[in-house]
Design an enzyme around this catalytic site. Structure first.
Site, PDB file in Angstrom:
ATOM      1  N   THR A 131     -11.735   9.992   9.825  1.00 27.45           N
ATOM      2  CA  THR A 131     -11.821   9.137  11.214  1.00 27.45           C
ATOM      3  C   THR A 131     -13.192   9.436  11.773  1.00 27.45           C
ATOM      4  O   THR A 131     -13.983  10.248  11.492  1.00 27.45           O
ATOM      5  CB  THR A 131     -10.623  10.071  11.905  1.00 27.45           C
ATOM      6  N   ASP A 132     -13.325   8.308  12.697  1.00 23.42           N
ATOM      7  CA  ASP A 132     -14.575   8.474  13.550  1.00 23.42           C
ATOM      8  C   ASP A 132     -14.300   9.607  14.698  1.00 23.42           C
ATOM      9  O   ASP A 132     -15.325  10.149  15.330  1.00 23.42           O
ATOM     10  CB  ASP A 132     -14.724   7.118  14.258  1.00 23.42           C
ATOM     11  N   GLU A 133     -13.179  10.095  14.891  1.00 20.79           N
ATOM     12  CA  GLU A 133     -13.018  11.156  15.997  1.00 20.79           C
ATOM     13  C   GLU A 133     -13.615  12.460  15.527  1.00 20.79           C
ATOM     14  O   GLU A 133     -13.812  13.236  16.371  1.00 20.79           O
ATOM     15  CB  GLU A 133     -11.390  11.227  16.057  1.00 20.79           C
ATOM     16  N   TYR A 156      -6.408  17.626  16.068  1.00 22.87           N
ATOM     17  CA  TYR A 156      -6.513  16.788  14.792  1.00 22.87           C
ATOM     18  C   TYR A 156      -8.046  16.503  14.277  1.00 22.87           C
ATOM     19  O   TYR A 156      -8.108  16.492  13.190  1.00 22.87           O
ATOM     20  CB  TYR A 156      -5.765  15.301  15.356  1.00 22.87           C
ATOM     21  N   SER A 157      -8.888  16.106  15.228  1.00 23.14           N
ATOM     22  CA  SER A 157      -9.929  15.968  14.815  1.00 23.14           C
ATOM     23  C   SER A 157     -10.877  17.096  14.326  1.00 23.14           C
ATOM     24  O   SER A 157     -11.646  16.806  13.250  1.00 23.14           O
ATOM     25  CB  SER A 157     -10.951  15.256  15.922  1.00 23.14           C
ATOM     26  N   LYS A 160      -9.680  17.309  10.483  1.00 23.46           N
ATOM     27  CA  LYS A 160     -10.276  16.273   9.913  1.00 23.46           C
ATOM     28  C   LYS A 160     -11.860  16.555   9.788  1.00 23.46           C
ATOM     29  O   LYS A 160     -12.305  16.347   8.509  1.00 23.46           O
ATOM     30  CB  LYS A 160     -10.178  15.009  10.351  1.00 23.46           C
TER      31      LYS A 160
HETATM   32  P1  NAD Z   1       0.142   8.430   8.911  1.00 25.42           P
HETATM   33  O1  NAD Z   1       0.782   9.679   9.471  1.00 25.42           O
HETATM   34  O2  NAD Z   1       0.965   7.191   8.997  1.00 25.42           O
HETATM   35  O3  NAD Z   1       0.622   8.731   7.205  1.00 25.42           O
HETATM   36  C1  NAD Z   1       0.395  10.051   6.832  1.00 25.42           C
HETATM   37  C2  NAD Z   1       1.049   9.868   5.273  1.00 25.42           C
HETATM   38  O4  NAD Z   1       0.694  11.398   4.600  1.00 25.42           O
HETATM   39  C3  NAD Z   1       2.528  10.005   5.532  1.00 25.42           C
HETATM   40  O5  NAD Z   1       3.024   9.319   4.410  1.00 25.42           O
HETATM   41  C4  NAD Z   1       2.967  11.690   5.210  1.00 25.42           C
HETATM   42  O6  NAD Z   1       4.515  11.654   4.527  1.00 25.42           O
HETATM   43  C5  NAD Z   1       1.810  12.052   4.262  1.00 25.42           C
HETATM   44  N1  NAD Z   1       1.611  13.234   4.531  1.00 25.42           N
HETATM   45  C6  NAD Z   1       1.422  14.258   5.518  1.00 25.42           C
HETATM   46  N2  NAD Z   1       1.231  15.461   5.214  1.00 25.42           N
HETATM   47  C7  NAD Z   1       1.412  15.718   3.828  1.00 25.42           C
HETATM   48  C8  NAD Z   1       1.471  16.732   2.688  1.00 25.42           C
HETATM   49  N3  NAD Z   1       1.211  17.801   3.239  1.00 25.42           N
HETATM   50  N4  NAD Z   1       1.476  16.204   1.517  1.00 25.42           N
HETATM   51  C9  NAD Z   1       1.548  14.981   1.257  1.00 25.42           C
HETATM   52  N5  NAD Z   1       1.697  13.968   1.857  1.00 25.42           N
HETATM   53  C10 NAD Z   1       1.507  14.398   3.279  1.00 25.42           C
HETATM   54  O7  NAD Z   1      -1.363   8.320   8.869  1.00 25.42           O
HETATM   55  P2  NAD Z   1      -2.164   7.235   8.748  1.00 25.42           P
HETATM   56  O8  NAD Z   1      -2.455   6.633  10.077  1.00 25.42           O
HETATM   57  O9  NAD Z   1      -1.585   6.100   7.905  1.00 25.42           O
HETATM   58  O10 NAD Z   1      -3.511   7.748   8.264  1.00 25.42           O
HETATM   59  C11 NAD Z   1      -3.811   7.971   6.882  1.00 25.42           C
HETATM   60  C12 NAD Z   1      -5.205   8.579   6.896  1.00 25.42           C
HETATM   61  O11 NAD Z   1      -6.333   7.815   7.517  1.00 25.42           O
HETATM   62  C13 NAD Z   1      -5.407  10.075   7.354  1.00 25.42           C
HETATM   63  O12 NAD Z   1      -6.009  10.831   6.627  1.00 25.42           O
HETATM   64  C14 NAD Z   1      -5.858   9.874   8.641  1.00 25.42           C
HETATM   65  O13 NAD Z   1      -6.711  10.984   9.382  1.00 25.42           O
HETATM   66  C15 NAD Z   1      -6.819   8.680   8.287  1.00 25.42           C
HETATM   67  N6  NAD Z   1      -7.295   7.644   9.460  1.00 25.42           N
HETATM   68  C16 NAD Z   1      -6.267   7.068  10.183  1.00 25.42           C
HETATM   69  C17 NAD Z   1      -6.616   6.206  11.314  1.00 25.42           C
HETATM   70  C18 NAD Z   1      -5.634   5.514  12.246  1.00 25.42           C
HETATM   71  O14 NAD Z   1      -5.915   4.680  13.155  1.00 25.42           O
HETATM   72  N7  NAD Z   1      -4.476   5.721  11.951  1.00 25.42           N
HETATM   73  C19 NAD Z   1      -7.922   5.867  11.536  1.00 25.42           C
HETATM   74  C20 NAD Z   1      -8.858   6.454  10.683  1.00 25.42           C
HETATM   75  C21 NAD Z   1      -8.702   7.330   9.606  1.00 25.42           C
HETATM   76  P1  TYD Z   2      -3.685   6.930  19.796  1.00 18.93           P
HETATM   77  O1  TYD Z   2      -3.056   5.734  19.366  1.00 18.93           O
HETATM   78  O2  TYD Z   2      -2.699   7.845  19.829  1.00 18.93           O
HETATM   79  O3  TYD Z   2      -4.966   7.193  18.818  1.00 18.93           O
HETATM   80  P2  TYD Z   2      -6.089   8.081  19.068  1.00 18.93           P
HETATM   81  O4  TYD Z   2      -5.676   9.175  19.975  1.00 18.93           O
HETATM   82  O5  TYD Z   2      -6.383   8.722  17.727  1.00 18.93           O
HETATM   83  O6  TYD Z   2      -7.207   7.399  19.533  1.00 18.93           O
HETATM   84  O7  TYD Z   2      -3.921   6.513  21.176  1.00 18.93           O
HETATM   85  C1  TYD Z   2      -5.079   5.508  21.550  1.00 18.93           C
HETATM   86  C2  TYD Z   2      -5.272   5.607  23.063  1.00 18.93           C
HETATM   87  O8  TYD Z   2      -4.193   5.414  23.737  1.00 18.93           O
HETATM   88  C3  TYD Z   2      -5.771   7.065  23.444  1.00 18.93           C
HETATM   89  O9  TYD Z   2      -6.942   6.963  24.387  1.00 18.93           O
HETATM   90  C4  TYD Z   2      -4.527   7.726  24.123  1.00 18.93           C
HETATM   91  C5  TYD Z   2      -3.885   6.416  24.547  1.00 18.93           C
HETATM   92  N1  TYD Z   2      -2.355   6.491  24.766  1.00 18.93           N
HETATM   93  C6  TYD Z   2      -1.751   6.080  25.997  1.00 18.93           C
HETATM   94  O10 TYD Z   2      -2.427   5.960  27.019  1.00 18.93           O
HETATM   95  N2  TYD Z   2      -0.405   6.242  25.882  1.00 18.93           N
HETATM   96  C7  TYD Z   2       0.430   6.624  24.706  1.00 18.93           C
HETATM   97  O11 TYD Z   2       1.619   6.473  24.863  1.00 18.93           O
HETATM   98  C8  TYD Z   2      -0.574   6.748  23.611  1.00 18.93           C
HETATM   99  C9  TYD Z   2       0.461   7.047  22.521  1.00 18.93           C
HETATM  100  C10 TYD Z   2      -1.752   6.694  23.679  1.00 18.93           C
END
Ligand code: NAD
Ligand code: TYD
Length: 351
Positions: A131-133, A156-157, A160
């Site tokens: 992630t960019d975080e 979280y960040s 990661k």
């Molecule tokens: P998500 O929470 O939707 O899915 C995570 C998946 O990982 C789920 O299917 C869960 O069952 C599985 N999982 C969790 N813990 C596990 C474990 N201990 N063993 C095996 N499986 C496990 O997440 P996402 O949003 O799809 O993100 C996927 C990846 O991309 C993550 O590594 C996240 O850090 C990264 N990422 C997400 C975003 C975003 O905007 N969502 C952006 C950049 C990077």
């Molecule tokens: P989120 O989707 O949780 O992603 P991230 O925190 O990883 O960027 O949140 C996106 C932005 O929206 C973040 O600034 C927090 C805000 N947010 C709200 O204002 N209300 C909400 O209920 C949630 C879930 C997020």
């Protein structure tokens, strides 16, 4: 090219399911092994359309179990890894950091150890999805580049960032063939309604309050999930070993402007009077340590690999809303049971 056995971890999650679908469909000569613990965020419904493909296998696996990880490498002769499995929600990491340490840090090191043990010859790639975080929080100006120093600020960040450091350390210390991608916020279909966009879509639909943290002036860069999947494919296939690539949409929005835009879009699609849904907006207590702004410079990815987002935010958001409107069963399934407890814990005394 020799047939590849590609382990995709976290393939039942939001981004993972899009990556699995892309690889199963685009690389029919390879085998895709989706290994996922099926936590609250993992859902095999996300993959119904590919589950009977001959080059797709699902294995329930918790990556914190090092022996189970080794067994998968051995059984399927894993040659490539795309590692997405992680705990992914910042708010949950504030409530309970240890699960993030276990899945994101220990789980990643277990996978690295298995790759190091089994990859003694041949062509391999370990692509770590991050992630960019990890770069921390920006002020009004500037963009994260691949050279920005790490400065994670949420549990979280921090988890990661730690996993990214381990992945890089295995490249430098043991010569493991790794690649890392750091992407901005994704949106799209199959997104669990704990994150901003799917939560707001769900609440607008049900005429529930729309909880905006703080003043709503925090900024995020949003990328359509299928464009993230195409970036992962480009980096996995053609990116240089040992390198990190930033992935982003050049698409910054304050949270409040984004939610207002979504309200207008949904009023139109639902045949509601313009302005109806905006009345649901409620400002609530801010997130602890809330990062102000994330924004990505994706020039390296564009210049080296020719990648660009394929659609505008307006198109992507419209497609996303349409998906939620025509998949109400999916939403009903994922919001039953523990989701209700989660929602009340996070939001009931936030006003
Ligand atoms: P998500 O929470 O939707 O899915 C995570 C998946 O990982 C789920 O299917 C869960 O069952 C599985 N999982 C969790 N813990 C596990 C474990 N201990 N063993 C095996 N499986 C496990 O997440 P996402 O949003 O799809 O993100 C996927 C990846 O991309 C993550 O590594 C996240 O850090 C990264 N990422 C997400 C975003 C975003 O905007 N969502 C952006 C950049 C990077
Ligand atoms: P989120 O989707 O949780 O992603 P991230 O925190 O990883 O960027 O949140 C996106 C932005 O929206 C973040 O600034 C927090 C805000 N947010 C709200 O204002 N209300 C909400 O209920 C949630 C879930 C997020």
């Amino acid at each position: 090219m020799e047939k590849r056995n590609i382990l995709i971890t976290g393939g039942a999650g939001f981004i993972g399911s899009h990556v699995v679908r892309r690889f199963v469909n685009n690389y029919p000569n390879d085998t895709v092994i989706n290994a996922d613990a099926l936590t609250y965020a993992g859902n095999l419904e996300n993959l119904r359309d590919v589950e009977s493909e001959p080059n797709y296998i699902f294995e329930k696996l918790n990556i914190t179990d090092s022996e189970a990880v080794r067994a998968i490498f051995k059984r399927y002769k894993i040659s490539h890894v795309i590692h997405l499995a992680a705990e992914s929600h910042v708010d949950r990491s504030i409530e309970g950091p240890m699960e993030f340490v276990m899945s994101n840090v220990v789980g990643t090191v277990n996978l690295l150890n298995a790759a190091k043990e089994f990859w003694t010859s041949g062509e391999h790639v370990f692509h770590h999805v991050s992630t960019d975080e990890v770069y921390g929080s920006l002020g009004d100006e500037g963009l994260f580049t691949e050279d920005t120093s790490y400065d994670p600020r949420s549990p979280y960040s921090a988890s990661k960032a730690s996993s990214d450091h381990f992945v890089r350390a295995y490249f430098h210390t043991y010569g493991l063939p790794i690649k890392i991608s750091n992407c901005s916020n994704n949106y799209g279909s199959h997104h669990f309604p704990e994150k901003l966009i799917p939560l707001m879509i769900h609440n607008i639909l049900n005429k529930k309050a729309l909880p905006i943290y703080g003043k709503g002036d925090n900024i995020r860069d949003w990328l359509w999930v299928e464009d993230h999947a195409s970036a992962i494919d480009a980096i996995f296939t053609n990116g240089r070993l040992g390198e990190a690539y930033n992935v982003g949409g050049l698409n910054e929005w304050t949270n409040i402007e984004l939610v207002r835009f979504l309200c207008r879009l949904m009023d139109e699609k639902l045949g509601r009077t313009e302005g109806d849904s905006e009345q649901l907006i409620t400002y609530v207590k801010d997130r602890a340590g809330h990062d102000k702004r994330y924004a990505i410079d994706a020039t390296k990815l564009e210049n080296e690999l020719g990648w660009k987002p394929s659609i505008t935010f307006e198109e992507g958001l419209s497609k996303t809303v349409d998906w939620y409107l025509s998949n109400k069963d999916w939403v009903a399934q994922v919001t039953s049971g523990s989701y209700k407890e989660y929602y009340s814990k996070m939001y009931s005394d936030r006003n």
